[in-house]
Scaffold this active site. Structure first.
Site, PDB file in Angstrom:
ATOM      1  N   CYS A 113       0.815  -1.225   0.000  1.00  9.58           N
ATOM      2  CA  CYS A 113       0.000   0.000   0.000  1.00  9.58           C
ATOM      3  C   CYS A 113       0.847   1.274   0.000  1.00  9.58           C
ATOM      4  O   CYS A 113       0.643   2.179  -0.819  1.00  9.58           O
ATOM      5  CB  CYS A 113      -0.968  -0.018   1.170  1.00  9.58           C
ATOM      6  SG  CYS A 113      -0.188   0.002   2.811  1.00  9.58           S
ATOM      7  N   HIS A 132      -2.743   1.129   6.803  1.00  8.93           N
ATOM      8  CA  HIS A 132      -3.056   1.064   5.366  1.00  8.93           C
ATOM      9  C   HIS A 132      -3.225   2.476   4.830  1.00  8.93           C
ATOM     10  O   HIS A 132      -3.739   3.363   5.531  1.00  8.93           O
ATOM     11  CB  HIS A 132      -4.333   0.260   5.125  1.00  8.93           C
ATOM     12  CG  HIS A 132      -4.547  -0.093   3.686  1.00  8.93           C
ATOM     13  ND1 HIS A 132      -3.768  -0.997   3.014  1.00  8.93           N
ATOM     14  CD2 HIS A 132      -5.462   0.360   2.772  1.00  8.93           C
ATOM     15  CE1 HIS A 132      -4.190  -1.116   1.764  1.00  8.93           C
ATOM     16  NE2 HIS A 132      -5.213  -0.285   1.592  1.00  8.93           N
ATOM     17  N   HIS A 175      -5.701   1.763  -4.429  1.00  5.71           N
ATOM     18  CA  HIS A 175      -4.767   1.267  -3.408  1.00  5.71           C
ATOM     19  C   HIS A 175      -4.316  -0.149  -3.734  1.00  5.71           C
ATOM     20  O   HIS A 175      -4.969  -0.888  -4.488  1.00  5.71           O
ATOM     21  CB  HIS A 175      -5.402   1.315  -2.018  1.00  5.71           C
ATOM     22  CG  HIS A 175      -6.625   0.448  -1.869  1.00  5.71           C
ATOM     23  ND1 HIS A 175      -6.858  -0.324  -0.762  1.00  5.71           N
ATOM     24  CD2 HIS A 175      -7.698   0.243  -2.694  1.00  5.71           C
ATOM     25  CE1 HIS A 175      -8.012  -0.958  -0.893  1.00  5.71           C
ATOM     26  NE2 HIS A 175      -8.541  -0.628  -2.049  1.00  5.71           N
TER      27      HIS A 175
END
Length: 243
Positions: free
Chosen positions: A158, A206, A218
């Site tokens: 990420c 994240h 993402h």
């Protein structure tokens, strides 16, 4: 006279004196029926009656397989059948895995990525010059694999994706979602603009790139890879504007 003879024969039979030769003579006497002789015989030999009774209850010719099994034997049989019943769910799981492995790569991706949002065209997103460069790069990676610690060119995690996206605009970001949250100006959710970094979970673990219209791009996870999703797909933690 007949009564005297009958009494004498009965007494001899009871005392063991009447053998095979005496029995017909005794039976010829009308006063002593056959069943009376049998009764005398049973009184003299009680063990024979018990033996006949046992034979009627369980004939010696019956096979062992026909006899009812004991409780211990039934329990042992049940225990032998138990593993076969337990193997059934394991077998079904193995069959499902084998079926999944036979699917084409595109089919597996479709199954594992259900709920994805179709990626918009980068040119249709109203963004500033530097944010536009970051968005264009990130959208070009949709469909790439997720690999922890990777930052391109064909796999990302990420923070690796957002780091490389903003690098196209000349902005340096650390390779860590938590560190990236401190690398820009904080913005509220209602003030999000395309190119902003959006963070998730507590503690932060994240990060995604905001595209506008409630969408993000993402590197999601090993099963889904890089994809476009709703901004509300995960627990929202905050956002910053890099540069």
């Amino acid at each position: 006279m007949r009564d005297d003879v009958r009494d004498a024969l009965i007494e001899r039979y009871q005392n063991g004196g009447a053998g095979p030769a005496g029995e017909p003579a005794l039976l010829r006497l009308r006063g002593i029926p056959r069943r009376g002789l049998h009764a005398l015989h049973r009184r003299r030999h009680p063990g024979l009656a018990a033996l006949r009774l046992r034979r009627r209850v369980w004939p010696p010719t019956a096979s062992a397989a026909a006899r009812p099994r004991s409780g211990a034997t039934r329990s042992a049989s049940s225990r032998r059948a138990w593993p076969r019943r337990r193997r059934a769910p394991t077998t079904k799981l193995a069959e499902a895995k084998a079926l999944l492995s036979k699917l084409e790569e595109a089919q597996r991706t479709a199954i594992l990525s259900r709920g994805d949002v179709r990626a918009p065209d980068a040119g249709s997103i109203p963004a500033s010059g530097r944010a536009s460069a970051a968005i264009k790069y990130a959208l070009a990676q949709v469909g790439d694999a997720y690999v922890y610690g990777a930052a391109g060119p064909s796999a990302f995690d990420c923070s690796g994706l957002t780091m490389m996206a903003w690098a196209q605009a000349g902005v340096s970001l650390p390779h860590s979602s938590r560190a990236q949250m401190g690398s820009g100006t904080p913005v509220s959710k209602s003030d999000l603009q395309p190119g902003d970094l959006v963070f998730y979970y507590s503690p932060v673990s994240h990060v995604a790139l905001y595209l506008g219209n409630g969408m993000i791009v993402h590197a999601a996870n090993p099963g889904a890879g890089v994809k476009v999703s709703s901004v509300d797909e995960m627990p929202y933690a905050g956002a910053v504007r890099p540069g």
